[in-house]
Design a protein around this motif. Sequence first.
Motif, PDB file in Angstrom:
ATOM      1  N   ASN A  14       0.829  -1.214   0.000  1.00 23.75           N
ATOM      2  CA  ASN A  14       0.000   0.000   0.000  1.00 23.75           C
ATOM      3  C   ASN A  14       0.862   1.262   0.000  1.00 23.75           C
ATOM      4  N   THR A  15       1.960   1.243   0.755  1.00 25.61           N
ATOM      5  CA  THR A  15       2.880   2.381   0.783  1.00 25.61           C
ATOM      6  C   THR A  15       3.520   2.590  -0.585  1.00 25.61           C
ATOM      7  N   ILE A  16       3.957   1.501  -1.207  1.00 26.34           N
ATOM      8  CA  ILE A  16       4.565   1.605  -2.540  1.00 26.34           C
ATOM      9  C   ILE A  16       3.586   2.231  -3.521  1.00 26.34           C
ATOM     10  N   TRP A  17       2.346   1.713  -3.528  1.00 29.18           N
ATOM     11  CA  TRP A  17       1.363   2.239  -4.482  1.00 29.18           C
ATOM     12  C   TRP A  17       1.028   3.694  -4.200  1.00 29.18           C
ATOM     13  N   GLU A  18       0.916   4.085  -2.935  1.00 36.22           N
ATOM     14  CA  GLU A  18       0.600   5.469  -2.595  1.00 36.22           C
ATOM     15  C   GLU A  18       1.731   6.401  -3.024  1.00 36.22           C
ATOM     16  N   MET A  19       2.967   6.014  -2.746  1.00 43.87           N
ATOM     17  CA  MET A  19       4.103   6.848  -3.120  1.00 43.87           C
ATOM     18  C   MET A  19       4.259   6.898  -4.642  1.00 43.87           C
ATOM     19  N   TRP A  20       3.996   5.805  -5.318  1.00 44.92           N
ATOM     20  CA  TRP A  20       4.060   5.766  -6.779  1.00 44.92           C
ATOM     21  C   TRP A  20       3.004   6.707  -7.366  1.00 44.92           C
ATOM     22  N   ARG A  21       1.809   6.690  -6.808  1.00 50.27           N
ATOM     23  CA  ARG A  21       0.723   7.545  -7.292  1.00 50.27           C
ATOM     24  C   ARG A  21       1.059   9.026  -7.096  1.00 50.27           C
ATOM     25  N   GLY A  23       3.971  10.232  -7.188  1.00 49.57           N
ATOM     26  CA  GLY A  23       5.102  10.587  -8.040  1.00 49.57           C
ATOM     27  C   GLY A  23       6.427  10.601  -7.310  1.00 49.57           C
ATOM     28  N   ASP A  24       6.478  10.024  -6.112  1.00 50.17           N
ATOM     29  CA  ASP A  24       7.738   9.937  -5.379  1.00 50.17           C
ATOM     30  C   ASP A  24       8.693   9.004  -6.112  1.00 50.17           C
ATOM     31  N   SER A  25       9.977   9.245  -5.947  1.00 53.80           N
ATOM     32  CA  SER A  25      10.979   8.418  -6.619  1.00 53.80           C
ATOM     33  C   SER A  25      11.062   7.041  -5.967  1.00 53.80           C
ATOM     34  N   LEU A  26      11.606   6.100  -6.716  1.00 51.03           N
ATOM     35  CA  LEU A  26      11.798   4.759  -6.162  1.00 51.03           C
ATOM     36  C   LEU A  26      12.817   4.790  -5.027  1.00 51.03           C
ATOM     37  N   SER A  27      13.793   5.698  -5.128  1.00 50.51           N
ATOM     38  CA  SER A  27      14.786   5.827  -4.050  1.00 50.51           C
ATOM     39  C   SER A  27      14.118   6.271  -2.749  1.00 50.51           C
ATOM     40  N   GLY A  30      12.193   3.408  -1.401  1.00 50.65           N
ATOM     41  CA  GLY A  30      13.118   2.440  -0.800  1.00 50.65           C
ATOM     42  C   GLY A  30      13.592   2.873   0.571  1.00 50.65           C
ATOM     43  N   ARG A  31      13.867   4.176   0.719  1.00 48.74           N
ATOM     44  CA  ARG A  31      14.308   4.681   2.029  1.00 48.74           C
ATOM     45  C   ARG A  31      13.211   4.539   3.073  1.00 48.74           C
ATOM     46  N   VAL A  32      11.975   4.842   2.687  1.00 47.93           N
ATOM     47  CA  VAL A  32      10.851   4.746   3.629  1.00 47.93           C
ATOM     48  C   VAL A  32      10.651   3.303   4.084  1.00 47.93           C
ATOM     49  N   LEU A  33      10.739   2.373   3.126  1.00 45.82           N
ATOM     50  CA  LEU A  33      10.466   0.965   3.439  1.00 45.82           C
ATOM     51  C   LEU A  33      11.693   0.187   3.896  1.00 45.82           C
ATOM     52  N   GLY A  34      12.878   0.743   3.650  1.00 44.47           N
ATOM     53  CA  GLY A  34      14.097   0.007   3.964  1.00 44.47           C
ATOM     54  C   GLY A  34      14.322  -1.146   2.993  1.00 44.47           C
ATOM     55  N   GLU A  35      13.881  -0.969   1.762  1.00 45.33           N
ATOM     56  CA  GLU A  35      14.015  -2.004   0.723  1.00 45.33           C
ATOM     57  C   GLU A  35      14.854  -1.457  -0.417  1.00 45.33           C
ATOM     58  N   SER A  36      15.339  -2.349  -1.275  1.00 49.86           N
ATOM     59  CA  SER A  36      16.175  -1.932  -2.396  1.00 49.86           C
ATOM     60  C   SER A  36      15.328  -1.387  -3.537  1.00 49.86           C
ATOM     61  N   VAL A  37      15.908  -0.463  -4.280  1.00 52.72           N
ATOM     62  CA  VAL A  37      15.223   0.140  -5.418  1.00 52.72           C
ATOM     63  C   VAL A  37      14.893  -0.916  -6.481  1.00 52.72           C
ATOM     64  N   PRO A  38      15.830  -1.823  -6.819  1.00 51.74           N
ATOM     65  CA  PRO A  38      15.479  -2.835  -7.830  1.00 51.74           C
ATOM     66  C   PRO A  38      14.301  -3.719  -7.416  1.00 51.74           C
ATOM     67  N   ILE A  40      11.755  -2.858  -5.529  1.00 52.87           N
ATOM     68  CA  ILE A  40      10.539  -2.068  -5.682  1.00 52.87           C
ATOM     69  C   ILE A  40      10.197  -1.926  -7.162  1.00 52.87           C
ATOM     70  N   GLY A  41      11.221  -1.717  -7.988  1.00 53.04           N
ATOM     71  CA  GLY A  41      10.997  -1.627  -9.428  1.00 53.04           C
ATOM     72  C   GLY A  41      10.403  -2.899  -9.999  1.00 53.04           C
ATOM     73  N   ARG A  42      10.906  -4.062  -9.548  1.00 53.44           N
ATOM     74  CA  ARG A  42      10.351  -5.351 -10.011  1.00 53.44           C
ATOM     75  C   ARG A  42       8.894  -5.484  -9.595  1.00 53.44           C
ATOM     76  N   PHE A  43       8.591  -5.043  -8.389  1.00 48.53           N
ATOM     77  CA  PHE A  43       7.205  -5.105  -7.911  1.00 48.53           C
ATOM     78  C   PHE A  43       6.291  -4.271  -8.806  1.00 48.53           C
TER      79      PHE A  43
END
Length: 136
Positions: A14-21, A23-27, A30-38, A40-43
């Motif tokens: 849900n956080t990924i989709w909200e931030m994507w909507r 227009g936040d960057s993948l970086s 990634g910082r918010v979730l503590g996950e890698s950019v690649p 998140i990109g694959r997701f």
Amino acid sequence: MGNRALGFTVDQENTIWEMWRRGDSLSATGRVLGESVPQIGRFLRKSGGIRPLPRRRRASHLTAGEREEISRGIAAGDSARTIADKLGRSPSTIAREIARNGGREHYRATPADAAAYVRARRPQISTLSTRHFLRE
């Protein structure tokens, strides 16, 4: 349920989709979730960058409560026909449900419900992820 293959919980998705909507960057995501950019990109690529609709079950399919009643009926020694009469379902529906979930000895309502949810998924790839010209 979350996407176990990519290691995200429902809240993380849900956080990924909200931030994507927004227009936040993948970086930043990634910082918010503590996950890698690649990761998140694959997701996001998996669905072509468009949030999938939430899954719903058809009203005609067996519910978790009905599966619980099937489990109780089996424990009481009732036949599939007797259980079907109690639920207002076809006896063949109950018999198939029992057979596909381990038979009378191994039937359990919760795993049967989870298995039905997984079986209902269609292995369908997003049109936008397969057609680059549409995505552009």
